[in-house]
Write an enzyme that holds these catalytic residues in place. Structure first.
Site, PDB file in Angstrom:
ATOM      1  N   ASN A 179     -21.329  -1.059 -47.725  1.00  0.00           N
ATOM      2  CA  ASN A 179     -21.078   0.284 -48.266  1.00  0.00           C
ATOM      3  C   ASN A 179     -19.564   0.459 -48.347  1.00  0.00           C
ATOM      4  O   ASN A 179     -18.907   0.650 -47.329  1.00  0.00           O
ATOM      5  CB  ASN A 179     -21.709   1.330 -47.337  1.00  0.00           C
ATOM      6  CG  ASN A 179     -21.434   2.753 -47.796  1.00  0.00           C
ATOM      7  OD1 ASN A 179     -20.863   2.976 -48.867  1.00  0.00           O
ATOM      8  ND2 ASN A 179     -21.848   3.712 -46.988  1.00  0.00           N
ATOM      9  N   TRP A 180     -19.047   0.385 -49.570  1.00  0.00           N
ATOM     10  CA  TRP A 180     -17.594   0.444 -49.743  1.00  0.00           C
ATOM     11  C   TRP A 180     -17.068   1.879 -49.616  1.00  0.00           C
ATOM     12  O   TRP A 180     -15.849   2.092 -49.636  1.00  0.00           O
ATOM     13  CB  TRP A 180     -17.201  -0.158 -51.101  1.00  0.00           C
ATOM     14  CG  TRP A 180     -17.458  -1.640 -51.215  1.00  0.00           C
ATOM     15  CD1 TRP A 180     -17.951  -2.471 -50.239  1.00  0.00           C
ATOM     16  CD2 TRP A 180     -17.236  -2.477 -52.367  1.00  0.00           C
ATOM     17  NE1 TRP A 180     -18.042  -3.759 -50.721  1.00  0.00           N
ATOM     18  CE2 TRP A 180     -17.621  -3.795 -52.018  1.00  0.00           C
ATOM     19  CE3 TRP A 180     -16.766  -2.241 -53.663  1.00  0.00           C
ATOM     20  CZ2 TRP A 180     -17.529  -4.863 -52.914  1.00  0.00           C
ATOM     21  CZ3 TRP A 180     -16.677  -3.305 -54.561  1.00  0.00           C
ATOM     22  CH2 TRP A 180     -17.058  -4.602 -54.184  1.00  0.00           C
ATOM     23  N   LYS A 181     -17.987   2.836 -49.544  1.00  0.00           N
ATOM     24  CA  LYS A 181     -17.606   4.252 -49.412  1.00  0.00           C
ATOM     25  C   LYS A 181     -16.560   4.613 -50.476  1.00  0.00           C
ATOM     26  O   LYS A 181     -16.648   4.123 -51.594  1.00  0.00           O
ATOM     27  CB  LYS A 181     -17.152   4.543 -47.973  1.00  0.00           C
ATOM     28  CG  LYS A 181     -18.242   4.140 -46.951  1.00  0.00           C
ATOM     29  CD  LYS A 181     -18.019   4.670 -45.565  1.00  0.00           C
ATOM     30  CE  LYS A 181     -19.162   4.196 -44.662  1.00  0.00           C
ATOM     31  NZ  LYS A 181     -19.089   4.728 -43.312  1.00  0.00           N
ATOM     32  N   HIS A 208     -27.005   9.190 -46.337  1.00  0.00           N
ATOM     33  CA  HIS A 208     -25.998   8.727 -45.371  1.00  0.00           C
ATOM     34  C   HIS A 208     -25.492   9.942 -44.598  1.00  0.00           C
ATOM     35  O   HIS A 208     -25.355  11.028 -45.155  1.00  0.00           O
ATOM     36  CB  HIS A 208     -24.859   8.028 -46.110  1.00  0.00           C
ATOM     37  CG  HIS A 208     -23.924   7.307 -45.196  1.00  0.00           C
ATOM     38  ND1 HIS A 208     -22.995   7.960 -44.417  1.00  0.00           N
ATOM     39  CD2 HIS A 208     -23.794   5.984 -44.910  1.00  0.00           C
ATOM     40  CE1 HIS A 208     -22.334   7.071 -43.697  1.00  0.00           C
ATOM     41  NE2 HIS A 208     -22.795   5.862 -43.974  1.00  0.00           N
ATOM     42  N   GLU A 217     -22.670  10.801 -43.771  1.00  0.00           N
ATOM     43  CA  GLU A 217     -21.477  11.429 -44.362  1.00  0.00           C
ATOM     44  C   GLU A 217     -21.875  12.383 -45.485  1.00  0.00           C
ATOM     45  O   GLU A 217     -21.245  13.421 -45.689  1.00  0.00           O
ATOM     46  CB  GLU A 217     -20.500  10.341 -44.845  1.00  0.00           C
ATOM     47  CG  GLU A 217     -19.835   9.658 -43.657  1.00  0.00           C
ATOM     48  CD  GLU A 217     -19.403   8.220 -43.890  1.00  0.00           C
ATOM     49  OE1 GLU A 217     -19.381   7.763 -45.051  1.00  0.00           O
ATOM     50  OE2 GLU A 217     -19.091   7.549 -42.889  1.00  0.00           O
ATOM     51  N   GLU A 235     -28.450   4.436 -38.530  1.00  0.00           N
ATOM     52  CA  GLU A 235     -27.006   4.508 -38.289  1.00  0.00           C
ATOM     53  C   GLU A 235     -26.706   5.662 -37.332  1.00  0.00           C
ATOM     54  O   GLU A 235     -26.654   6.827 -37.762  1.00  0.00           O
ATOM     55  CB  GLU A 235     -26.261   4.772 -39.597  1.00  0.00           C
ATOM     56  CG  GLU A 235     -26.423   3.686 -40.639  1.00  0.00           C
ATOM     57  CD  GLU A 235     -25.225   3.625 -41.571  1.00  0.00           C
ATOM     58  OE1 GLU A 235     -24.756   2.515 -41.818  1.00  0.00           O
ATOM     59  OE2 GLU A 235     -24.752   4.678 -42.026  1.00  0.00           O
ATOM     60  N   GLY A 274     -17.771   3.760 -37.895  1.00  0.00           N
ATOM     61  CA  GLY A 274     -16.317   3.690 -37.996  1.00  0.00           C
ATOM     62  C   GLY A 274     -15.580   3.886 -36.682  1.00  0.00           C
ATOM     63  O   GLY A 274     -14.369   4.094 -36.677  1.00  0.00           O
ATOM     64  N   SER A 292     -20.439   0.248 -37.016  1.00  0.00           N
ATOM     65  CA  SER A 292     -19.513  -0.681 -36.366  1.00  0.00           C
ATOM     66  C   SER A 292     -20.062  -2.100 -36.232  1.00  0.00           C
ATOM     67  O   SER A 292     -19.829  -2.768 -35.223  1.00  0.00           O
ATOM     68  CB  SER A 292     -19.076  -0.126 -35.000  1.00  0.00           C
ATOM     69  OG  SER A 292     -18.310   1.062 -35.179  1.00  0.00           O
ATOM     70  N   GLY A 313     -20.013  -0.870 -43.143  1.00  0.00           N
ATOM     71  CA  GLY A 313     -18.980  -0.059 -43.779  1.00  0.00           C
ATOM     72  C   GLY A 313     -17.646  -0.794 -43.784  1.00  0.00           C
ATOM     73  O   GLY A 313     -17.386  -1.643 -44.637  1.00  0.00           O
ATOM     74  N   GLY A 314     -16.800  -0.491 -42.819  1.00  0.00           N
ATOM     75  CA  GLY A 314     -15.440  -1.029 -42.777  1.00  0.00           C
ATOM     76  C   GLY A 314     -15.354  -2.540 -42.962  1.00  0.00           C
ATOM     77  O   GLY A 314     -14.510  -3.024 -43.731  1.00  0.00           O
TER      78      GLY A 314
END
Ligand SMILES: O=C[C@H](O)COP(=O)(O)O
Length: 248
Positions: free
Chosen positions: A8-10, A95, A97, A165, A171, A210, A231-232
């Site tokens: 997920n490049w967000k 998600h 977010e 998640e 993150g 993470s 993610g990251g």
């Protein structure tokens, strides 16, 4: 079950960055974790060029959200069928977010998942508890409640994906213990089987929060962990590929 490693490049990167990342991921896709299915989910403007660059290279492309309607006066929104039109095969929905930034409810997520199914996309529906909910001993109840409210009829028949998640692990570099992850994934499996019968037992349940090259092998080896939503670490091709390699 073939593991799914989804990036997920967000809201990160530029057109050039996304092209370089897609190129690096596809270059390593054949060798890193050949057992895993790979997916990347760029920001909306980069979906089409990323999908074109990755066509036939063993890496699928998905969106990070879609609207519940197939078309209409919804300024700034994107329909599932539009994602499909530009080469996406999956869409991340619900998600945390988006639940936080846009007030998305379980009912809204369910409506979006219905739209995704109607458009022929595979929905990846995210669930997860906050830190306060975990500390209050409510993690399992929160997650199963979200599943009850967010998954539409037809989800299992279409091979939908669930991503667990924990909000507090996203993150932050913190993760639940392996036992805690295994317990929630077992509860998700039980919920899917209760909702959908045998087909629910065959759906993939991803862990996200993470996930890094250093912890991926242990997490991916847990029962009912059928892949990862990253993610990251998905923004660094070598890390994403190392996570895929850890999937076997
Ligand atoms: O969708 C991905 C997750 O929010 C996980 O993000 P993270 O790997 O940066 O913790």
């Amino acid at each position: 079950m073939r593991p799914l490693i989804a990036g997920n490049w967000k809201m990160h990167g530029s057109l050039l960055d996304s092209a370089a990342l897609a190129e690096a991921v596809s270059a390593g896709a054949a060798t890193a974790g050949p057992a895993a299915e790979l997916l990347v989910c760029p920001p909306f403007p980069y979906i089409q060029p990323t999908a074109a660059a990755l066509l036939g290279k063993g890496v699928a492309v998905g969106g990070q959200d879609c609207h519940a309607a197939a078309k209409g006066a919804h300024t700034g929104d994107v329909a599932a069928v539009m994602l499909r039109d530009v080469g996406a095969t999956h869409v991340i929905l619900g998600h945390s977010e988006r639940r936080a930034d846009h007030g998305e409810t379980d009912a809204a997520v369910r409506a979006k998942a219905e739209a995704a199914l109607a458009a022929g996309l595979t929905p990846i529906v995210c669930v997860g508890e906050s830190e306060a909910q975990r500390l209050a001993g409510k993690a399992e109840a929160v997650v199963t409640g979200q599943l009850d409210g967010s998954l539409p009829e037809g989800f299992a028949a279409a091979g939908g994906v669930v991503a667990y998640e924990p909000v507090w692990a996203i993150g932050t570099g913190r993760t639940p213990t392996e036992a805690e992850i295994a317990a929630i994934h077992a509860a998700i499996r039980a919920n899917l089987t209760a909702q959908f019968g045998a087909p629910g037992g065959g759906l993939r349940i991803l862990y996200g929060g993470s996930v890094k090259p250093g912890n991926a092998k242990a997490i991916l080896a847990l029962p009912h962990v059928d892949g990862a939503l990253v993610g990251g670490a998905s923004l660094v091709a070598a890390d994403f590929l190392a996570i895929a390699a850890a999937a076997g």
